[in-house]
Design an enzyme around this catalytic site. Structure first.
Site, short mmCIF file in Angstrom:
data_model
loop_
_atom_site.label_atom_id
_atom_site.label_comp_id
_atom_site.label_asym_id
_atom_site.label_seq_id
_atom_site.Cartn_x
_atom_site.Cartn_y
_atom_site.Cartn_z
N GLY A 174 -0.42 -5.25 0.58
CA GLY A 174 -1.84 -4.88 0.12
C GLY A 174 -2.02 -5.70 -1.12
O GLY A 174 -3.11 -5.95 -1.59
N GLY A 231 0.97 -1.26 -0.14
CA GLY A 231 -0.24 -0.19 0.02
C GLY A 231 0.92 1.18 0.03
O GLY A 231 2.05 1.25 0.12
N GLU A 288 5.38 -6.48 6.65
CA GLU A 288 5.05 -5.29 7.46
C GLU A 288 5.93 -5.05 8.88
O GLU A 288 5.88 -3.94 9.11
CB GLU A 288 3.44 -5.21 7.84
CG GLU A 288 2.72 -5.03 6.32
CD GLU A 288 2.07 -6.30 5.74
OE1 GLU A 288 2.70 -7.20 6.18
OE2 GLU A 288 1.29 -6.01 5.07
C1 QUE Z 1 7.52 -3.67 4.14
C2 QUE Z 1 6.42 -3.44 3.75
C3 QUE Z 1 6.19 -2.71 2.60
C4 QUE Z 1 7.35 -2.12 1.81
C5 QUE Z 1 8.66 -2.62 2.34
C6 QUE Z 1 8.73 -3.46 3.41
C7 QUE Z 1 5.00 -2.32 2.04
C8 QUE Z 1 4.95 -1.53 0.99
C9 QUE Z 1 6.18 -1.08 0.30
C10 QUE Z 1 6.25 -0.19 -0.97
C11 QUE Z 1 7.03 -0.41 -1.96
C12 QUE Z 1 7.18 0.45 -2.86
C13 QUE Z 1 6.56 1.62 -3.06
C14 QUE Z 1 5.68 1.90 -2.12
C15 QUE Z 1 5.52 1.06 -1.00
O1 QUE Z 1 7.34 -1.51 0.77
O2 QUE Z 1 3.86 -2.55 2.74
O3 QUE Z 1 4.97 3.10 -1.99
O4 QUE Z 1 6.76 2.38 -4.01
O5 QUE Z 1 3.66 -0.89 0.80
O6 QUE Z 1 10.00 -3.82 4.06
O7 QUE Z 1 5.40 -3.64 4.55
#
Ligand code: QUE
Length: 360
Positions: A114, A66, A137
């Site tokens: 997500g 997300g 997460e």
């Molecule tokens: C753990 C996570 C998430 C993560 C990295 C983690 C996560 C998430 C993103 C993410 C990655 C690229 C994006 C962005 C979000 O990375 O939930 O907007 O461009 O959404 O180690 O839980």
């Protein structure tokens, strides 16, 4: 600028949703959740639509999660934007969970957070040799949400808790073993599979069977007994003690993963798993997860985790508290406490029902 982060269209009797934010591995924004919800609601009652196909428009990932960066920014302030995002995302998750028409999710590439939330409610969950599925997460101080508290306790043995605590990255064979995926096809065949589904949605099972490719031996099969024994302990503290006492390279690797994560998240994930085992319905689950998300999105560990992993990228978050044993009962009770009546999560109203103030 028109928002094209979701491409929604109808081809024959198939309705299609393509995630289209390749610069962020299609991580879901509020706008994307809204667009998907709007389209799914229109198609739900449209007799011209037989099936919904969800995929990503380009690149090697399906959905990285997300838009947690925006949520963390909001958490530093009054948290309104974070709450709005999670409220909307969880409504989408619940809409998919109870959707009356078959949904197909093409889980080709990264499927995390997500992305898991919009895949697991689909009837057909198609993995490929590029699939990497995880609930990571803990690394950013959030918690395994989007229905993870419902799905993970319903997987084989204690594998779901192991996933939530270690953020294990699963490939296709493991996804099939655990039931996270229903089918496996070669990534090179994905375009052909989609074209055939669109041409003959009523033949989807025959099509997926015909393209079925051997995913190989699932690595989790080799450690399932150990996962069930070590992650079957009655508390997180006891799991940590058991992993340490086991002393094998595998057990110590799992322990290191848990210790790198937010201690608060680890305790929340353990408690969420216990609640989820007894949960009677998915909507009740999402109301609980929303209460937790409302608290955690404004918490130190989430803001710090997003800073360390996604903003500064130093991967050196300073968790508070720093140890699993330091997360006290009062803190957990406050995180899990029901929200005041005016703030609770509610599912989308059923057709014909009067919309709530949030639906404007
Ligand atoms: C753990 C996570 C998430 C993560 C990295 C983690 C996560 C998430 C993103 C993410 C990655 C690229 C994006 C962005 C979000 O990375 O939930 O907007 O461009 O959404 O180690 O839980």
């Amino acid at each position: 600028m028109p928002d094209d982060s979701i491409i929604a269209r109808v081809e024959g009797r198939t309705a299609r949703l393509s995630l289209n934010r390749p610069q962020a591995i299609h991580a879901l924004t509020l706008e994307m959740c809204r667009s998907m919800t709007e389209a799914l609601l229109a198609w739900r009652d449209d007799p011209a639509i037989d099936l919904v196909l969800i995929d990503h428009a380009s690149g090697r990932g399906f959905c990285a999660g997300g838009d947690v960066r925006v949520a963390a920014e909001s958490g530093k302030g009054d948290g309104t934007a974070a709450r709005e995002f999670f409220h909307t995302e969880y409504r989408l998750n619940a809409l998919l969970f109870s959707y009356p028409k078959p949904v197909v999710a093409m889980m080709d590439g990264i499927v995390m957070g997500g992305g898991v939330g919009v895949s697991l409610p689909a009837r057909y969950r198609v993995a490929t040799e590029r699939t990497v599925l995880a609930m990571p997460e803990g690394a950013i101080g959030l918690f395994p949400d989007v229905g993870a508290g419902w799905y993970l306790p319903r997987l084989l043995g204690r594998t779901g808790l192991w996933m939530a605590l270690t953020a294990a990255r699963l490939r296709a064979a493991d996804c099939l073993l655990l039931g996270l995926a229903t089918d496996h096809v070669r990534s090179a065949d994905i375009e052909a599979v989609k074209a055939e589904i669109v041409a003959r949605p009523d033949q989807i099972e025959e099509i997926l069977t015909r393209y079925d490719a051997d995913a190989g031996e699932p690595p989790v099969g080799l450690v399932r007994d150990r996962i069930d024994a070590l992650f079957g302990r009655p508390s997180l503290d006891a799991i940590v003690v058991a992993l340490d006492a086991d002393g094998s390279q595998w057990a110590l690797g799992q322990l290191a993963a848990i210790r790198a994560h937010s201690p608060q998240t680890m305790q929340v994930a353990f408690r969420l798993f216990r609640h989820g085992e007894a949960m009677q319905g998915f909507e009740e689950e999402m109301a609980l997860e929303y209460a937790i998300a409302a608290r955690l999105s404004a918490s130190h560990d989430f803001i710090e985790g997003v800073r360390a992993v996604l903003v500064d990228k130093d991967n050196a978050p300073r968790w508070d508290p720093a140890e699993i044993e330091g997360v006290d009962e009062a803190r957990l009770a406050a995180i899990f406490a029901p929200l005041p009546p005016g703030e609770v999560w509610t599912p989308l109203p059923n057709p014909g029902e009067k919309a709530s103030f949030r639906d404007g």
